[in-house]
Design a protein around this motif. Structure first.
Motif, PDB file in Angstrom:
ATOM      1  N   GLY A 124       0.594  10.465  -0.386  1.00 43.86           N
ATOM      2  CA  GLY A 124       0.203   9.063  -0.391  1.00 43.86           C
ATOM      3  C   GLY A 124       1.061   8.219   0.536  1.00 43.86           C
ATOM      4  N   LEU A 166      -5.643   5.382   3.802  1.00 41.94           N
ATOM      5  CA  LEU A 166      -6.249   5.238   2.478  1.00 41.94           C
ATOM      6  C   LEU A 166      -6.501   3.772   2.141  1.00 41.94           C
ATOM      7  N   THR A 167      -5.635   2.883   2.594  1.00 42.81           N
ATOM      8  CA  THR A 167      -5.875   1.457   2.382  1.00 42.81           C
ATOM      9  C   THR A 167      -7.087   0.990   3.175  1.00 42.81           C
ATOM     10  N   TRP A 198       0.269   3.891  -3.016  1.00 44.25           N
ATOM     11  CA  TRP A 198      -0.213   5.250  -2.788  1.00 44.25           C
ATOM     12  C   TRP A 198       0.858   6.295  -3.034  1.00 44.25           C
ATOM     13  N   ALA A 248      -0.775   6.261   3.612  1.00 49.38           N
ATOM     14  CA  ALA A 248      -0.913   4.951   2.978  1.00 49.38           C
ATOM     15  C   ALA A 248      -1.854   4.038   3.758  1.00 49.38           C
ATOM     16  N   SER A 272       0.835  -1.206   0.000  1.00 48.23           N
ATOM     17  CA  SER A 272       0.000   0.000   0.000  1.00 48.23           C
ATOM     18  C   SER A 272       0.863   1.247   0.000  1.00 48.23           C
TER      19      SER A 272
END
Length: 376
Positions: free
Chosen positions: A314, A321-322, A306, A318, A302
């Protein structure tokens, strides 16, 4: 000619897999192309999700508009602190760079001489050490200036977006309640994402502060310049999983090499490794792993994904967002929940019960602690 139904189903499965793969490639390419716009939006979303308890807690004692105002002040304070740290770092680095130019030249000559002793052609050795030449500092400064300008451009958009999101935060519980009547699995998955994100950011912040304090004290004792700056860098890179420690270690290690030679650099690497390994690799994963529930491999992948899509933002976001992607694409749909077995850190029975249709919502340690106090 009659087609076997089993062959027909197999062909349909292959076609479906190809279509899904093509759709994923198109979506990822679009996200990467719009990364400059998408990064501040996702950053604002994660910040509001993490700090919205400030507003909900203050609403017990303050009017709604006052609680929203405090939330906005807190969000803007975090952005102001980040921008001030970036500016201060640039000024401090610019102030000490000239004093190391002679030392860099000496190191370049030593490396080039050592390569020639190993039998390397002088021209090839010169090409290998060209990037260490002090003249490249100007190019690095220009690159950093471009990044700062891009960041300030996004900052205006981010400030406006945070204002709108903070104002609408008070209405999210009622909206989630209405969605829960139609899509209960989706709301449950989003609640899991919110819970996991808040706990991950809370634990990462606490351990980041501890790591920054210990690293800053160690660098100050060793006499490394800009110890406070590198402590702040260690705090920020604590949010980057797996390789954040290496990123935070590189600048002070290079300065130690320039300041005191290879011996001092080795000492800095050993001190950083001991502090960060004990806190970040042993203690922190045990505390946060139960809520995040992502395997080490998925966390690392991830980070790569990202960072490729959104750049530096990102890398920092990371894990949240995952968790968001898992909530929307895996946990909210009964047909894809099987993928959670491969995403989770363990395939235990408890992990399987986590997504049982009749399982109660998961509660964090702080919620359980408050319930124990109430029962007393």
């Amino acid at each position: 000619m009659r087609i076997d139904p089993q062959d027909r189903r197999s062909t349909a499965g292959v076609v479906r897999a190809l279509v899904v793969t093509a759709a994923i490639v198109v979506v990822v390419a679009g996200m990467r192309a719009a990364g400059g716009l998408l990064a501040p939006i996702l950053l604002a979303l994660i910040l509001v999700v993490a700090l919205s308890p400030v507003q909900s807690g203050l609403r017990r004692w303050l009017p709604g508009w006052a609680a929203t105002g405090v939330l906005i002040i807190v969000l803007y304070g975090i952005l102001a602190a980040g921008a001030a740290s970036l500016v201060a770092a640039g000024i401090q680095l610019a102030s000490i760079a000239p004093r190391y130019e002679d030392r860099v030249r000496d190191l370049v000559d030593e490396v080039q001489h050592w390569l020639q002793e190993q039998g390397l052609n002088p021209d090839d050795a010169s090409q290998l050490v060209t990037r260490l030449d002090p003249s490249t500092l100007a190019n690095i400064a220009q690159t950093v200036a471009g990044v700062v300008i891009s960041l300030l451009t996004n900052l205006v958009f981010l400030i406006t977006l945070l204002l709108f999101m903070a104002v609408e935060t008070a209405g999210y519980p009622s909206r989630m309640a209405r969605v829960d009547m139609v899509r209960p699995r989706l709301t449950r998955a989003l609640r899991q994402f919110v819970h996991g994100t808040r706990r991950y950011l809370l634990v990462s912040t606490i351990f980041g502060l501890i790591v920054a304090i210990f690293d800053g004290i160690a660098l100050w004792i060793l006499g490394i310049p800009l110890a406070t700056l590198w402590a702040v860098l260690a705090f920020v890179t604590n949010y980057i999983p797996n390789i954040g420690f290496v990123i935070g270690l590189a600048p002070p290690a290079v300065l130690a090499l320039l300041e005191g030679g290879v011996g001092l650099m080795v000492v800095v690497i050993i001190v950083y490794s001991v502090i960060n390994f004990v806190l970040q690799s042993i203690i922190q994963p045990k505390i946060v792993g139960d809520s995040v529930n992502l395997s080490v491999t998925v966390t690392f992948l991830s980070l790569i994904f990202w960072t490729f899509v959104l750049g530096g933002v990102g890398a920092v976001l990371a894990v949240p967002l995952t968790l968001l992607a898992r909530a929307l694409l895996v946990d909210a749909s009964p047909g894809t929940r099987w993928a959670d077995i491969f995403l989770s850190g363990s395939a235990s029975v408890a992990g399987e019960a986590r997504w049982s249709p009749n399982a109660p919502p998961r509660k964090g340690w702080w919620t359980r602690r408050r319930q124990k106090r109430r029962r007393r």
